[in-house]
Write a protein that holds these residues in place. Sequence first.
Motif, mmCIF file in Angstrom:
data_model
loop_
_atom_site.group_PDB
_atom_site.id
_atom_site.type_symbol
_atom_site.label_atom_id
_atom_site.label_comp_id
_atom_site.label_asym_id
_atom_site.label_seq_id
_atom_site.Cartn_x
_atom_site.Cartn_y
_atom_site.Cartn_z
ATOM 1 N N LEU A 196 46.222 -28.502 -45.178
ATOM 2 C CA LEU A 196 45.135 -29.597 -45.133
ATOM 3 C C LEU A 196 46.609 -30.040 -45.142
ATOM 4 C CD1 LEU A 196 43.239 -28.121 -48.435
ATOM 5 C CD2 LEU A 196 42.601 -28.253 -46.041
ATOM 6 N N THR A 277 42.210 -32.797 -52.512
ATOM 7 C CA THR A 277 41.271 -33.506 -52.913
ATOM 8 C C THR A 277 40.998 -35.253 -52.565
ATOM 9 O OG1 THR A 277 40.576 -31.461 -54.501
ATOM 10 C CG2 THR A 277 38.560 -32.853 -53.768
ATOM 11 N N ILE A 282 38.326 -31.611 -49.383
ATOM 12 C CA ILE A 282 38.801 -30.188 -50.148
ATOM 13 C C ILE A 282 39.656 -29.512 -50.317
ATOM 14 C CG2 ILE A 282 39.102 -28.417 -49.105
ATOM 15 C CD1 ILE A 282 37.794 -29.772 -46.659
ATOM 16 N N SER A 284 40.708 -27.233 -52.879
ATOM 17 C CA SER A 284 41.317 -25.737 -53.196
ATOM 18 C C SER A 284 40.681 -25.353 -54.406
ATOM 19 C CB SER A 284 42.437 -25.649 -53.188
ATOM 20 O OG SER A 284 43.223 -26.538 -54.654
ATOM 21 N N GLU A 287 37.119 -24.479 -53.427
ATOM 22 C CA GLU A 287 37.410 -23.012 -51.839
ATOM 23 C C GLU A 287 38.107 -21.733 -52.286
ATOM 24 O OE1 GLU A 287 36.500 -23.613 -49.143
ATOM 25 O OE2 GLU A 287 35.914 -25.331 -50.045
ATOM 26 N N ASN A 290 34.237 -20.305 -53.240
ATOM 27 C CA ASN A 290 33.615 -20.353 -51.488
ATOM 28 C C ASN A 290 34.179 -19.035 -51.369
ATOM 29 O OD1 ASN A 290 31.544 -22.561 -51.227
ATOM 30 N ND2 ASN A 290 33.742 -24.217 -50.542
ATOM 31 N N PHE A 296 33.508 -19.206 -46.938
ATOM 32 C CA PHE A 296 34.803 -19.974 -46.934
ATOM 33 C C PHE A 296 34.989 -19.330 -44.975
ATOM 34 C CE2 PHE A 296 40.208 -19.149 -45.771
ATOM 35 C CZ PHE A 296 39.811 -20.972 -46.062
ATOM 36 N N ASN A 300 33.639 -24.700 -41.651
ATOM 37 C CA ASN A 300 33.377 -24.732 -42.915
ATOM 38 C C ASN A 300 34.170 -25.904 -43.027
ATOM 39 O OD1 ASN A 300 31.097 -23.524 -42.996
ATOM 40 N ND2 ASN A 300 31.691 -22.219 -44.886
ATOM 41 N N ILE A 301 35.560 -25.705 -43.435
ATOM 42 C CA ILE A 301 36.542 -26.623 -43.802
ATOM 43 C C ILE A 301 37.161 -27.678 -42.369
ATOM 44 C CG2 ILE A 301 38.711 -26.873 -44.439
ATOM 45 C CD1 ILE A 301 37.906 -25.334 -46.216
ATOM 46 N N SER A 302 36.988 -27.531 -41.228
ATOM 47 C CA SER A 302 36.512 -28.493 -40.326
ATOM 48 C C SER A 302 34.997 -29.285 -40.617
ATOM 49 C CB SER A 302 36.930 -28.100 -39.144
ATOM 50 O OG SER A 302 36.740 -29.313 -38.156
ATOM 51 N N LYS A 304 33.189 -30.035 -43.493
ATOM 52 C CA LYS A 304 33.739 -30.779 -45.166
ATOM 53 C C LYS A 304 35.330 -31.887 -44.738
ATOM 54 C CE LYS A 304 34.023 -27.619 -46.873
ATOM 55 N NZ LYS A 304 33.701 -26.430 -47.892
ATOM 56 N N LEU A 305 35.700 -32.162 -43.812
ATOM 57 C CA LEU A 305 36.822 -33.281 -43.979
ATOM 58 C C LEU A 305 37.071 -34.336 -43.963
ATOM 59 C CD1 LEU A 305 39.709 -30.756 -41.727
ATOM 60 C CD2 LEU A 305 40.336 -31.451 -43.905
#
Length: 364
Positions: A196, A277, A282, A284, A287, A290, A296, A300-302, A304-305
């Motif tokens: 991150l 955050t 994000i 943690s 996550e 997740n 996870f 999905n991370i990408s 939500k960025l």
Amino acid sequence: MKILFIGSRLYDDIDWYVKSKGVESVLTESNEEAINLDLPDQVFIVPRGMDGPKQVALMQNVDAIVPLIGIDPPLIDVAHMKEEVEKEYDIPVIAAGVRAVELTSNKINTKEFYNDIGVATPDYQILNSPKDLTLDFPVVLKQGEGQGGKDIKIAKSIEDVEEYFGEFDHALCEKFVEGSEISIEVLGFNGEYVALPPIYKGETTLEGTHPLNKVKTGPCMVEGLDNNLVQHTAYKVAKNLASDGIFEMDFMFSKDENQLYAIEVNTRPNGTRYLTTATCGINSLCELVNMAIGEFSLANISDKLQYYYSTEIPIGNYEGSSPKEPVKSFEENDFVVHGPEGYQRVTARANSKEELENLVEKLT
């Protein structure tokens, strides 16, 4: 879906998210006077250690276990429990394994690990006596174990070293790096890792100012430092640790040497998580949930960025307006108040530096 959470102190950070996902929450805690015991669906008071949580997990037939432990000493017991429960009962435990904890919970082991994988770290030596010192002053004296600045001294003279040895019989002695302090979170699960955005924690001082007393900002913007280098290096460390959960890494950037140095790794929730955050959207701890429920992934991370300017300010006791519900979430808030009474901090975010300055002025 039923998840066992171990430890109540951090649970209020994610209770809103657990409920939003329709997860049935079971929590174990060794202190019957602990905070947040009114939040989960079920609470079990158990003796210290991991045998109690393991028995509750089996009795309750949970689908996963998420330790919410923010201190170092129990991590090795968690790691041993993880390996046993995953092997014998096929219940995923979202935490670091034994090898990763052994490499990161002892600063000497961490130094050797950095050397093994080719990651730059400040020059160091193990001292059994002040007479062994060969590094130039100033130096940083540490014990192998400890967190939050405990048992750390910046020595400017041999007299300082001798004073340190009045309390300890050995020391990890490290070159003092003058420059910028940086933290970064890496999330890892099932062999996938994502670094991150780095967080700026201030400049090093010979007085050894504690990070809790510094104003921190995100994303990290240090002249001469490429954040991609920080993320790449953090990813490399996490990949070589080859474990699950949260990895929080501390770095120093020396402007004079144009060198990024790795300092230490924590395999647990950390103090910069609110700022991370706020900066990128994000969370943690969410996550970890997740990971437990199978949601996870790097994709999905990408998705939500987000991108914000953020800052964290120590204020003692916050007396301003309350954040909206949920109070520990940035989904409805542009600021979050956290920390114990007398040591509270406000983490705030905005779309621009100017908007952030105006928000901070209003809050403080």
